[in-house]
Design a protein around this motif. Structure first.
Motif, PDB file in Angstrom:
ATOM      1  N   LYS A 160      20.251  85.846  70.204  1.00 35.14           N
ATOM      2  CA  LYS A 160      20.620  86.541  68.973  1.00 35.14           C
ATOM      3  C   LYS A 160      21.162  87.947  69.243  1.00 35.14           C
TER       4      LYS A 160
ATOM      5  N   SER B 165      31.224  80.451  62.102  1.00 34.11           N
ATOM      6  CA  SER B 165      30.254  79.871  61.163  1.00 34.11           C
ATOM      7  C   SER B 165      29.473  78.737  61.813  1.00 34.11           C
TER       8      SER B 165
ATOM      9  N   SER C 109      24.696  87.597  70.563  1.00 36.07           N
ATOM     10  CA  SER C 109      25.580  87.150  69.475  1.00 36.07           C
ATOM     11  C   SER C 109      25.909  88.299  68.534  1.00 36.07           C
ATOM     12  N   HIS C 110      24.894  89.093  68.210  1.00 40.68           N
ATOM     13  CA  HIS C 110      25.102  90.237  67.322  1.00 40.68           C
ATOM     14  C   HIS C 110      26.007  91.284  67.993  1.00 40.68           C
TER      15      HIS C 110
ATOM     16  N   HIS D  31      28.260  86.610  64.324  1.00 35.70           N
ATOM     17  CA  HIS D  31      27.818  86.377  62.948  1.00 35.70           C
ATOM     18  C   HIS D  31      28.900  86.696  61.914  1.00 35.70           C
TER      19      HIS D  31
END
Length: 94
Positions: free
Chosen positions: A81, A94, A84-85, A90
């Motif tokens: 996460k 999608s 990814s951030h 994000h």
């Protein structure tokens, strides 16, 4: 003054640009070392002397690109996460 590194991200047909300072990379790396046991020596070291010289900036840009590519190879299915951030997945995927 500080240097901003521009990252071109491509996922499938989606492409976007992300901008980060070295300190952002350092923060990302610290989280990945603690959460995902990434090698603490993977991130190129911070340089103090001549940190804004053109040759150092270009060298660090290449090293940070290798760093990100290595991280993405370590997590081929699902990026953590925090990564990814950092890459703004994000906002674009999608």
């Amino acid at each position: 003054s500080f240097q901003v590194y521009i990252i071109q991200v491509s996922v499938g047909n989606h492409q976007w640009t992300v901008k980060h300072r070295y300190s952002d990379f350092h923060d990302l790396h610290e989280k990945l070392v603690s959460e995902k046991k990434i090698d603490k020596n993977l991130l190129p070291p911070k340089k103090i002397i001549g940190k804004n010289s053109k040759s150092l900036v270009e060298k660090r840009q290449r090293e940070l690109e290798i760093y990100l590519q290595t991280l993405l190879l370590k997590f081929p299915v699902t990026a953590p996460k925090v990564l990814s951030h950092f890459l703004h997945f994000h906002l674009y995927v999608s």
